[in-house]
Design a protein around this motif. Structure first.
Motif, PDB file in Angstrom:
ATOM      1  N   ALA A  85       5.381  -1.090   0.943  1.00  0.00           N
ATOM      2  CA  ALA A  85       4.500  -1.874   0.077  1.00  0.00           C
ATOM      3  C   ALA A  85       3.071  -1.414   0.259  1.00  0.00           C
ATOM      4  O   ALA A  85       2.731  -0.789   1.267  1.00  0.00           O
ATOM      5  CB  ALA A  85       4.622  -3.360   0.407  1.00  0.00           C
ATOM      6  N   PRO A  86       2.174  -1.711  -0.704  1.00  0.00           N
ATOM      7  CA  PRO A  86       0.761  -1.368  -0.541  1.00  0.00           C
ATOM      8  C   PRO A  86       0.176  -2.045   0.691  1.00  0.00           C
ATOM      9  O   PRO A  86       0.637  -3.112   1.113  1.00  0.00           O
ATOM     10  CB  PRO A  86       0.125  -1.904  -1.830  1.00  0.00           C
ATOM     11  N   TRP A  92      -3.057   5.187   9.191  1.00  0.00           N
ATOM     12  CA  TRP A  92      -2.132   6.303   8.970  1.00  0.00           C
ATOM     13  C   TRP A  92      -0.774   6.083   9.628  1.00  0.00           C
ATOM     14  O   TRP A  92       0.203   6.738   9.253  1.00  0.00           O
ATOM     15  CB  TRP A  92      -2.752   7.604   9.484  1.00  0.00           C
ATOM     16  N   THR A  93      -0.682   5.155  10.570  1.00  0.00           N
ATOM     17  CA  THR A  93       0.611   4.907  11.213  1.00  0.00           C
ATOM     18  C   THR A  93       1.613   4.264  10.261  1.00  0.00           C
ATOM     19  O   THR A  93       2.801   4.208  10.573  1.00  0.00           O
ATOM     20  CB  THR A  93       0.442   4.002  12.448  1.00  0.00           C
ATOM     21  N   ARG A  94       1.129   3.812   9.097  1.00  0.00           N
ATOM     22  CA  ARG A  94       2.047   3.226   8.112  1.00  0.00           C
ATOM     23  C   ARG A  94       2.891   4.297   7.422  1.00  0.00           C
ATOM     24  O   ARG A  94       3.946   3.993   6.883  1.00  0.00           O
ATOM     25  CB  ARG A  94       1.261   2.442   7.052  1.00  0.00           C
ATOM     26  N   TRP A  95       2.441   5.537   7.409  1.00  0.00           N
ATOM     27  CA  TRP A  95       3.209   6.563   6.691  1.00  0.00           C
ATOM     28  C   TRP A  95       3.565   7.797   7.520  1.00  0.00           C
ATOM     29  O   TRP A  95       4.411   8.571   7.122  1.00  0.00           O
ATOM     30  CB  TRP A  95       2.474   6.996   5.429  1.00  0.00           C
ATOM     31  N   TRP A  96       2.956   7.962   8.692  1.00  0.00           N
ATOM     32  CA  TRP A  96       3.347   9.077   9.547  1.00  0.00           C
ATOM     33  C   TRP A  96       4.309   8.587  10.627  1.00  0.00           C
ATOM     34  O   TRP A  96       4.045   7.593  11.294  1.00  0.00           O
ATOM     35  CB  TRP A  96       2.131   9.723  10.200  1.00  0.00           C
ATOM     36  N   ASP A 183       1.531   4.811  -1.306  1.00  0.00           N
ATOM     37  CA  ASP A 183       2.731   4.067  -1.729  1.00  0.00           C
ATOM     38  C   ASP A 183       3.193   4.374  -3.145  1.00  0.00           C
ATOM     39  O   ASP A 183       4.255   3.928  -3.556  1.00  0.00           O
ATOM     40  CB  ASP A 183       2.466   2.549  -1.606  1.00  0.00           C
ATOM     41  N   GLU A 184       2.402   5.153  -3.925  1.00  0.00           N
ATOM     42  CA  GLU A 184       2.795   5.441  -5.300  1.00  0.00           C
ATOM     43  C   GLU A 184       2.582   6.917  -5.599  1.00  0.00           C
ATOM     44  O   GLU A 184       1.457   7.380  -5.720  1.00  0.00           O
ATOM     45  CB  GLU A 184       1.957   4.607  -6.276  1.00  0.00           C
TER      46      GLU A 184
END
Length: 306
Positions: A85-86, A92-96, A183-184
């Motif tokens: 989710a946004p 950066w820990t949300r996507w790496w 996220d998009e």
């Protein structure tokens, strides 16, 4: 390889990130450069002939990472994972994710492979892996000045490798991120991840993929604010190089951070709302032990003339 004739150009930018400034005029001697990034096919041949084991395939030593949890010292690399989710685009820990078993053979993790990706750029290579390949080829990694001069393709002071418009006439010229990062991903350029190295048109020097797709290692130690290209006020800097390994360390992590080299070119994860580094002037420091799903390289050979 492509012959890049020597010349002068304006290195850096005053219009974007502070580490790119100030703009300064420098001179570069002619050199040969790989027309495209090193591919999975290329790297597989290197490994088959030399037995090279990439750093991401090796179990880290506790001596090299004192204080680390031994349970976390496993072979692997960094993989991008789209958040559910946004949220905070600064976290950066949300996507790496560090993924055990991720390496150049398995770019998304142990259950993935490079089958069908033979002509995509090799990823999950640290600086030492890139340097080993270059030496096997009888080549070198480019300096930051060489890389930026080549990426401009003869268009001095242009914003991008093809001119001043990111998407000229609505046509995408590089593999970057379209949509709201992280996220998009609208993938309007046709690719959500890496792309074949021949997917987009060459620049004015005939070089492919100088912008986007994957970041590329240079052989210069990182120094901020263009310090690596500064010369005496009376003289035009010629073939400028970076600083020292010690200078390149992150001052916010004293005593622990490894030295850093300069990355150039941006990647397929660079987006207007987050990382506008799909430009020749853009630069980013990276510790020499880092491998990830969006870092690759190409090589140069320095000779007098073609």
């Amino acid at each position: 390889m492509v012959w890049i004739p020597g010349g002068t150009f304006h290195m850096g930018s005053d219009a974007h990130y502070p580490e790119e400034a100030p703009v300064r005029e420098v001179a570069v001697d002619g050199f040969w450069m790989d027309r495209r990034p090193v591919t999975n096919r290329d790297f597989a041949r290197f490994v088959a002939e030399t037995g090279h084991v990439s750093l991401a395939e090796q179990v880290p030593s506790i001596e090299d990472y004192p204080g680390a949890d031994p349970l976390l010292l496993v072979a692997g690399s960094l993989v991008f994972v789209t958040p559910d989710a946004p949220g905070d685009s600064a976290d950066w820990t949300r996507w790496w994710r560090f993924v055990a078993g991720a390496n150049w053979r398995h770019p998304q993790g142990p259950d993935s492979s490079i089958e069908g990706l033979e002509d995509h750029p090799v990823v999950h290579v640290c600086h030492g892996d890139a340097l080993a390949y270059a030496r096997w080829q009888g080549k070198e990694l480019p300096s930051e000045a060489q890389w930026e001069y080549a990426a401009r393709g003869g268009l001095d002071r242009a914003e991008f490798a093809w001119g001043d418009a990111l998407v000229p006439d609505g046509v995408h010229r590089a593999n970057t991120w379209q949509g709201h990062f992280p996220d998009e991903n609208l993938a309007l350029d046709g690719y959500a991840g890496t792309s074949p190295v021949t997917a987009f048109p060459p620049n004015g020097y005939g070089l492919l993929d100088m912008i986007g797709n994957v970041w590329e290692w240079t052989d210069d130690w990182y120094r901020p604010h263009g310090a690596s290209a500064q010369g005496k006020a009376c003289c035009l800097p010629r073939n400028p190089r970076g600083g020292s390994a010690e200078e390149s360390r992150d001052p916010e992590a004293p005593g622990s951070a490894l030295p850093r080299k300069v990355l150039k070119g941006g990647s397929h994860l660079c987006a207007p709302n987050y990382c506008r580094r799909y430009r020749p002037a853009a630069r980013q420091p990276q510790t020499i032990d880092t491998a990830s799903v969006h870092i690759g390289f190409r090589c140069v050979r320095k000779v007098a003339t073609p």
